[in-house]
Design a protein around this motif. Structure first.
Motif, PDB file in Angstrom:
ATOM      1  N   ASN A  45       0.830  -1.014   0.017  1.00  0.00           N
ATOM      2  CA  ASN A  45       0.086   0.269  -0.030  1.00  0.00           C
ATOM      3  C   ASN A  45       0.903   1.232  -0.008  1.00  0.00           C
ATOM      4  O   ASN A  45       0.615   2.427  -0.104  1.00  0.00           O
ATOM      5  CB  ASN A  45      -0.931   0.046   1.154  1.00  0.00           C
ATOM      6  N   VAL A  46       2.219   1.126   0.128  1.00  0.00           N
ATOM      7  CA  VAL A  46       3.181   2.242   0.015  1.00  0.00           C
ATOM      8  C   VAL A  46       3.233   2.595  -1.490  1.00  0.00           C
ATOM      9  O   VAL A  46       3.784   1.812  -2.265  1.00  0.00           O
ATOM     10  CB  VAL A  46       4.140   1.896   0.851  1.00  0.00           C
ATOM     11  N   ASN A  47       3.484   3.834  -1.760  1.00  0.00           N
ATOM     12  CA  ASN A  47       3.569   4.419  -3.164  1.00  0.00           C
ATOM     13  C   ASN A  47       5.150   4.296  -3.320  1.00  0.00           C
ATOM     14  O   ASN A  47       5.839   4.771  -2.443  1.00  0.00           O
ATOM     15  CB  ASN A  47       2.926   5.701  -3.527  1.00  0.00           C
ATOM     16  N   LEU A  48       5.579   3.523  -4.296  1.00  0.00           N
ATOM     17  CA  LEU A  48       7.198   3.519  -4.781  1.00  0.00           C
ATOM     18  C   LEU A  48       7.565   5.038  -4.759  1.00  0.00           C
ATOM     19  O   LEU A  48       8.821   5.360  -4.312  1.00  0.00           O
ATOM     20  CB  LEU A  48       7.383   2.965  -5.821  1.00  0.00           C
ATOM     21  N   ASP A  49       6.952   5.894  -5.308  1.00  0.00           N
ATOM     22  CA  ASP A  49       7.554   7.522  -5.551  1.00  0.00           C
ATOM     23  C   ASP A  49       7.865   7.970  -4.098  1.00  0.00           C
ATOM     24  O   ASP A  49       8.639   8.502  -3.929  1.00  0.00           O
ATOM     25  CB  ASP A  49       6.094   7.969  -6.252  1.00  0.00           C
ATOM     26  N   GLU A  50       6.910   7.706  -3.189  1.00  0.00           N
ATOM     27  CA  GLU A  50       7.283   8.122  -1.840  1.00  0.00           C
ATOM     28  C   GLU A  50       8.451   7.490  -1.234  1.00  0.00           C
ATOM     29  O   GLU A  50       9.240   8.247  -0.464  1.00  0.00           O
ATOM     30  CB  GLU A  50       6.022   7.594  -0.822  1.00  0.00           C
ATOM     31  N   LEU A  51       8.548   6.174  -1.221  1.00  0.00           N
ATOM     32  CA  LEU A  51       9.916   5.515  -0.672  1.00  0.00           C
ATOM     33  C   LEU A  51      11.063   6.054  -1.660  1.00  0.00           C
ATOM     34  O   LEU A  51      12.293   6.284  -1.015  1.00  0.00           O
ATOM     35  CB  LEU A  51       9.701   3.950  -1.262  1.00  0.00           C
ATOM     36  N   LEU A  52      11.043   6.299  -2.894  1.00  0.00           N
ATOM     37  CA  LEU A  52      12.085   6.832  -3.551  1.00  0.00           C
ATOM     38  C   LEU A  52      12.362   8.415  -3.126  1.00  0.00           C
ATOM     39  O   LEU A  52      13.618   8.908  -2.969  1.00  0.00           O
ATOM     40  CB  LEU A  52      11.821   7.043  -5.144  1.00  0.00           C
ATOM     41  N   ASN A  53      11.248   9.064  -2.428  1.00  0.00           N
ATOM     42  CA  ASN A  53      11.679  10.374  -2.009  1.00  0.00           C
ATOM     43  C   ASN A  53      12.548  10.157  -0.652  1.00  0.00           C
ATOM     44  O   ASN A  53      13.615  11.054  -0.602  1.00  0.00           O
ATOM     45  CB  ASN A  53      10.326  10.960  -1.362  1.00  0.00           C
ATOM     46  N   PHE A  54      12.540   9.259   0.027  1.00  0.00           N
ATOM     47  CA  PHE A  54      13.448   9.189   1.434  1.00  0.00           C
ATOM     48  C   PHE A  54      14.946   8.647   0.484  1.00  0.00           C
ATOM     49  O   PHE A  54      15.823   9.033   1.243  1.00  0.00           O
ATOM     50  CB  PHE A  54      12.963   7.936   2.056  1.00  0.00           C
ATOM     51  N   TYR A  55      14.856   7.784  -0.324  1.00  0.00           N
ATOM     52  CA  TYR A  55      16.077   7.243  -1.029  1.00  0.00           C
ATOM     53  C   TYR A  55      17.005   8.763  -1.439  1.00  0.00           C
ATOM     54  O   TYR A  55      18.113   8.983  -1.002  1.00  0.00           O
ATOM     55  CB  TYR A  55      15.772   6.506  -2.157  1.00  0.00           C
ATOM     56  N   PHE A  56      16.380   9.584  -2.384  1.00  0.00           N
ATOM     57  CA  PHE A  56      16.662  10.830  -2.833  1.00  0.00           C
ATOM     58  C   PHE A  56      17.348  11.700  -1.560  1.00  0.00           C
ATOM     59  O   PHE A  56      18.453  12.740  -1.836  1.00  0.00           O
ATOM     60  CB  PHE A  56      16.212  11.435  -3.571  1.00  0.00           C
ATOM     61  N   GLU A  57      16.758  11.609  -0.353  1.00  0.00           N
ATOM     62  CA  GLU A  57      17.134  12.239   0.611  1.00  0.00           C
ATOM     63  C   GLU A  57      18.572  12.047   1.268  1.00  0.00           C
ATOM     64  O   GLU A  57      18.987  12.897   1.798  1.00  0.00           O
ATOM     65  CB  GLU A  57      15.946  12.395   1.870  1.00  0.00           C
ATOM     66  N   VAL A  58      18.948  10.953   1.012  1.00  0.00           N
ATOM     67  CA  VAL A  58      20.220  10.289   1.643  1.00  0.00           C
ATOM     68  C   VAL A  58      21.317  10.029   0.821  1.00  0.00           C
ATOM     69  O   VAL A  58      22.468   9.526   1.012  1.00  0.00           O
ATOM     70  CB  VAL A  58      20.096   9.310   2.634  1.00  0.00           C
ATOM     71  N   ILE A  59      20.920  10.271  -0.572  1.00  0.00           N
ATOM     72  CA  ILE A  59      22.406  10.140  -1.618  1.00  0.00           C
ATOM     73  C   ILE A  59      22.512  11.534  -2.253  1.00  0.00           C
ATOM     74  O   ILE A  59      21.623  12.567  -2.526  1.00  0.00           O
ATOM     75  CB  ILE A  59      22.106   9.001  -2.642  1.00  0.00           C
ATOM     76  N   ASP A  60      23.473  11.486  -3.070  1.00  0.00           N
ATOM     77  CA  ASP A  60      23.760  12.711  -4.063  1.00  0.00           C
ATOM     78  C   ASP A  60      23.685  12.273  -5.226  1.00  0.00           C
ATOM     79  O   ASP A  60      24.571  11.414  -5.888  1.00  0.00           O
ATOM     80  CB  ASP A  60      25.304  13.274  -3.650  1.00  0.00           C
ATOM     81  N   PRO A  61      22.508  12.183  -5.898  1.00  0.00           N
ATOM     82  CA  PRO A  61      22.321  11.687  -7.189  1.00  0.00           C
ATOM     83  C   PRO A  61      23.333  12.099  -8.432  1.00  0.00           C
ATOM     84  O   PRO A  61      23.326  11.618  -9.490  1.00  0.00           O
ATOM     85  CB  PRO A  61      20.802  12.032  -7.606  1.00  0.00           C
ATOM     86  N   THR A  62      24.131  13.050  -8.085  1.00  0.00           N
ATOM     87  CA  THR A  62      24.824  13.638  -9.326  1.00  0.00           C
ATOM     88  C   THR A  62      26.490  12.935  -9.123  1.00  0.00           C
ATOM     89  O   THR A  62      27.217  13.587 -10.004  1.00  0.00           O
ATOM     90  CB  THR A  62      24.887  15.123  -9.064  1.00  0.00           C
ATOM     91  N   SER A  63      26.593  12.410  -8.143  1.00  0.00           N
ATOM     92  CA  SER A  63      27.878  11.984  -7.929  1.00  0.00           C
ATOM     93  C   SER A  63      28.125  10.603  -8.574  1.00  0.00           C
ATOM     94  O   SER A  63      27.579   9.638  -8.077  1.00  0.00           O
ATOM     95  CB  SER A  63      28.114  11.845  -6.294  1.00  0.00           C
ATOM     96  N   LEU A  64      28.863  10.524  -9.345  1.00  0.00           N
ATOM     97  CA  LEU A  64      29.193   9.372 -10.184  1.00  0.00           C
ATOM     98  C   LEU A  64      30.145   8.406  -9.260  1.00  0.00           C
ATOM     99  O   LEU A  64      31.264   8.735  -8.938  1.00  0.00           O
ATOM    100  CB  LEU A  64      29.502   9.628 -11.501  1.00  0.00           C
TER     101      LEU A  64
END
Length: 162
Positions: free
Chosen positions: A62-81
């Motif tokens: 019942n949890v939206n994947l979009d919500e879960l991904l919000n948490f993921y992006f809170e703790v990573i730098d998505p521009t760091s290769l």
């Protein structure tokens, strides 16, 4: 239940961060999308296997994947290769690996949304899960067993949502 696999640098902190959510029912750290069967930590860290340190997350459907991904992006730098915090190399790359093809449009939409927040390209790998191998048992819940262990995720995030 649904499952998603998230690579976010060192898997110790990712596991502790996601374990705080009541909708997360199980987590396992391991190695995803490499070219060697049953890799070990030493070879993964040395970038000999093509795997990324990855967190398997089993969560309530019942949890939206979009919500879960919000948490993921809170703790990573998505521009760091191939780097998060002090950890660097392809085994520490960021990635979202899915089993269910229905998750792909949600993931792609989230990447487009996140990209708008950055001037540099978002370099999070998005791919079908090709393989996942559990990491050695001493890595499971590592930061619970070793509270002073290193993590690129700030300690205050580990209980931010409890």
């Amino acid at each position: 239940m649904k499952t998603i696999y998230l690579a976010g640098g060192c898997f110790w902190g990712m596991q502790m961060f996601f374990d705080q959510f009541s909708f997360v029912k199980e987590t396992r750290v391991g190695y995803a999308n490499g070219f060697v069967e049953n890799p070990n930590y030493k070879d993964v860290k040395a970038q000999k296997t093509g795997h990324a340190e990855t967190l398997k997350i089993v969560y309530e459907d019942n949890v939206n994947l979009d919500e879960l991904l919000n948490f993921y992006f809170e703790v990573i730098d998505p521009t760091s290769l191939n780097r998060q915090g002090e950890d660097q190399g392809s085994s520490y790359r960021t990635g979202i690996y899915y089993e269910d093809i229905k998750d792909l449009p949600i993931i792609e939409n989230k990447i487009r949304e996140i990209q708008k927040q950055y001037n540099k390209p978002v370099v999070v790998e998005v791919d079908k899960l090709h393989n996942f191998y559990d990491a050695e048992e001493y890595h499971q819940k590592y930061l619970e067993k070793n509270p002073n262990g290193y993590c690129h995720i700030p300690k205050e995030y580990m209980t931010k949502y409890k």
